[in-house]
Design an enzyme around this catalytic site. Sequence first.
Site, PDB file in Angstrom:
ATOM      1  N   TYR A  63     -10.026   5.024  13.371  1.00 31.04           N
ATOM      2  CA  TYR A  63     -10.206   3.577  13.514  1.00 31.04           C
ATOM      3  C   TYR A  63      -9.359   2.926  14.596  1.00 31.04           C
ATOM      4  O   TYR A  63      -9.214   1.700  14.615  1.00 31.04           O
ATOM      5  CB  TYR A  63      -9.890   2.903  12.167  1.00 31.04           C
ATOM      6  N   LEU A  64      -8.775   3.709  15.494  1.00 34.84           N
ATOM      7  CA  LEU A  64      -7.808   3.133  16.428  1.00 34.84           C
ATOM      8  C   LEU A  64      -8.410   2.080  17.365  1.00 34.84           C
ATOM      9  O   LEU A  64      -7.771   1.087  17.677  1.00 34.84           O
ATOM     10  CB  LEU A  64      -7.132   4.224  17.264  1.00 34.84           C
ATOM     11  N   ASP A 104      -4.605  -4.335  12.042  1.00 31.13           N
ATOM     12  CA  ASP A 104      -4.774  -3.188  12.951  1.00 31.13           C
ATOM     13  C   ASP A 104      -4.050  -3.444  14.263  1.00 31.13           C
ATOM     14  O   ASP A 104      -4.141  -4.542  14.827  1.00 31.13           O
ATOM     15  CB  ASP A 104      -6.260  -2.984  13.276  1.00 31.13           C
ATOM     16  N   ASP A 120      -2.371   9.214   9.953  1.00 31.06           N
ATOM     17  CA  ASP A 120      -3.175   8.401   9.040  1.00 31.06           C
ATOM     18  C   ASP A 120      -4.332   7.705   9.757  1.00 31.06           C
ATOM     19  O   ASP A 120      -4.177   7.244  10.886  1.00 31.06           O
ATOM     20  CB  ASP A 120      -2.242   7.340   8.428  1.00 31.06           C
ATOM     21  N   ASP A 172       0.874  -1.178   0.000  1.00 29.92           N
ATOM     22  CA  ASP A 172       0.000   0.000   0.000  1.00 29.92           C
ATOM     23  C   ASP A 172       0.910   1.227   0.000  1.00 29.92           C
ATOM     24  O   ASP A 172       0.745   2.158   0.786  1.00 29.92           O
ATOM     25  CB  ASP A 172      -0.929  -0.011   1.228  1.00 29.92           C
ATOM     26  N   GLU A 196      -5.988  12.893   9.516  1.00 28.64           N
ATOM     27  CA  GLU A 196      -6.687  12.351   8.368  1.00 28.64           C
ATOM     28  C   GLU A 196      -7.895  11.599   8.901  1.00 28.64           C
ATOM     29  O   GLU A 196      -7.783  10.459   9.355  1.00 28.64           O
ATOM     30  CB  GLU A 196      -5.815  11.386   7.556  1.00 28.64           C
ATOM     31  N   ASP A 243      -4.482   9.899  -2.915  1.00 26.43           N
ATOM     32  CA  ASP A 243      -5.519   8.865  -2.956  1.00 26.43           C
ATOM     33  C   ASP A 243      -6.521   9.160  -4.068  1.00 26.43           C
ATOM     34  O   ASP A 243      -6.415  10.164  -4.756  1.00 26.43           O
ATOM     35  CB  ASP A 243      -6.253   8.809  -1.618  1.00 26.43           C
ATOM     36  N   HIS A 282      -2.383   0.734  11.840  1.00 25.52           N
ATOM     37  CA  HIS A 282      -2.011  -0.632  11.440  1.00 25.52           C
ATOM     38  C   HIS A 282      -0.540  -0.689  11.077  1.00 25.52           C
ATOM     39  O   HIS A 282       0.096   0.334  10.860  1.00 25.52           O
ATOM     40  CB  HIS A 282      -2.844  -1.067  10.227  1.00 25.52           C
TER      41      HIS A 282
HETATM   42  C1  NOJ Z   1      -5.111   6.688   4.104  1.00 24.48           C
HETATM   43  C2  NOJ Z   1      -3.998   6.907   3.137  1.00 24.48           C
HETATM   44  O1  NOJ Z   1      -4.093   8.208   2.591  1.00 24.48           O
HETATM   45  C3  NOJ Z   1      -4.092   5.826   2.081  1.00 24.48           C
HETATM   46  O2  NOJ Z   1      -3.192   6.080   1.027  1.00 24.48           O
HETATM   47  C4  NOJ Z   1      -3.877   4.497   2.743  1.00 24.48           C
HETATM   48  O3  NOJ Z   1      -4.070   3.474   1.789  1.00 24.48           O
HETATM   49  C5  NOJ Z   1      -4.826   4.286   3.921  1.00 24.48           C
HETATM   50  N1  NOJ Z   1      -4.931   5.418   4.774  1.00 24.48           N
HETATM   51  C6  NOJ Z   1      -4.380   3.113   4.764  1.00 24.48           C
HETATM   52  O4  NOJ Z   1      -3.223   3.461   5.472  1.00 24.48           O
END
Ligand code: NOJ
Length: 543
Positions: A205-206, A171, A201, A61, A243, A309, A104
């Site tokens: 969701y923590l 996670d 980030d 990712d 975020e 994204d 995570h």
């Molecule tokens: C948000 C990030 O901007 C994205 O690129 C990522 O795939 C997810 N969080 C998971 O970490």
Amino acid sequence: MSRSLWYKHAVFYELYLKGFYDSNGDGIGDVNGLREKLDYLQDLGIDCIWLPPIYPSPEKDDGYDVADYYTIAPKYGTIEDFRCLLEDVHRRGMRLIMDLVLNHTSDQHPWFQEAKKGPGSPYFHYYVWSRTPEKYTEARIIFLDTERSNWAYCEDNGYYYWHRFYTHQPDLNYDNPEVRREMKKVLLYWLDMGVDGFRVDAVPYLFEREGTNCENLPETHDYVKELRAMVEKHYPEAILLAEANQWPWDLLPYFGDGDEFHMAFNFPLMPRLFMALKTHDVSPIVKIMEGLPEIPSSCQWCNFLRNHDELTLEMVTPEEREYMWKVYAPDPRMRLNLGIRRRLAPLVDNDERRLRLLHTILFTIPGTPILYYGDEIGMGDNIDLPDRNGVRTPMQWNTSLNAGFSEAFREKLYAPVIDKGDFSYERVNVESASHNPSSLLSWIKGWIARRKKHPVFGMGKVEFLSGKDPALLWYRVYNQDEEIMVFAFFGDEEKKIPLSFDRWRGKTLKDIEGKKSPLFVSTKDITLSFAPYEYKVWEVKEG
Ligand code: NOJ
Ligand code: CA
């Protein structure tokens, strides 16, 4: 505690390190490459760089799957290079924030590798395990295109582990005090090195709790408060940027009483800007902006047009989402999860009028603007690349080999340079744009400079003024010293719009760019003419 609130006046720039500049010819952008390009950013007027994750990672990712929080991936350089980068950045009076992936790790992280051994492992409780995948069923799936469940079965220990994103991103278990401590250590490690804060980030969701959607839980806020208190104590100038892709009422608590995040991305605004370009109706923008709650005075919204994204459509209604897909992602390959995987310039058909209109709002609406690398020159995307990679192609510096990004053989580049059509690097590149005073790049540079002369943009209040025309977004930003009026016309045909200027009778309206002669308001009503997608920004002056 006195703090400079620097982040309220700053202009941020998100920069994908891999794609920025390759200093050693291996086809991958790196830390020393960025050091070589700091002049460019400084000249543009950037105050703070945000680097998405550059930690060692299997990169399933693109770095958001961290395998080691305490160093950077060797392909980007050494930790010494990174220290030098921080020095170079700071010497220029700029700052740099890193990405902090709290929620995570990668499944390749040694903690997870150990945890897989089962409940006897000291790391087992670093993650969230269950005998059945029937827990937390109210939590939605975020990566809808690839994931079927938030649980994945671990062959090694016979348990299921929880993951809100990809299966390979287990996670962390924030109910475990050791995890909470570990992640605090990570923050301090980088702050000690000199980073100026973090874009945090996937904050919502923590924690997980049965009977909830497992987002924005009170426990998450408690932990964020602890992080903030620690940052405040040791590095009061450092910032935390959230975020949290959430509705305004769920975003507000992330500012706490000024004791959680300094900043949060303004997710709800962004899709509405694009929507208005197609519907020629600005009311959703006004509605969402007027609905934004008042935030503590030390806090700030972070506004953006695009990022690394997909253009997320989580914060619109299902009908609006269908509409956005229809008008902006006619080719199904352009869609991803609940969004659209395209860059800014192609989204607006490379129309400079629309690019300027959107940026005018970005630079004037309350909050701090953040630019995404390449958008300042109107770079294109490559939808043949999978996932979000199409908006992460190499920066286009000039017309030489590989767009001046790298001296590697083109086959070795981490991703191909865009070399065809209207967005080819021969047409779209920094060098040509910086020699052209009427380019988008020159215009953006002008606006960044202008923004800095008017603190009201970062600190002021906003009032939306009801227009007579659905396509006209009209607002004023103001504080004790300044008042600035912004008109952003989302119509695609020329129009004359009568407006009431009674409030400003006897004042003079001065074009902030100095292109038009000042207008003295002598009558109650004035009819303004707008060309398609025209903007006007006027300073209100006495007499
Ligand atoms: C948000 C990030 O901007 C994205 O690129 C990522 O795939 C997810 N969080 C998971 O970490
Ligand atoms: Ca390199």
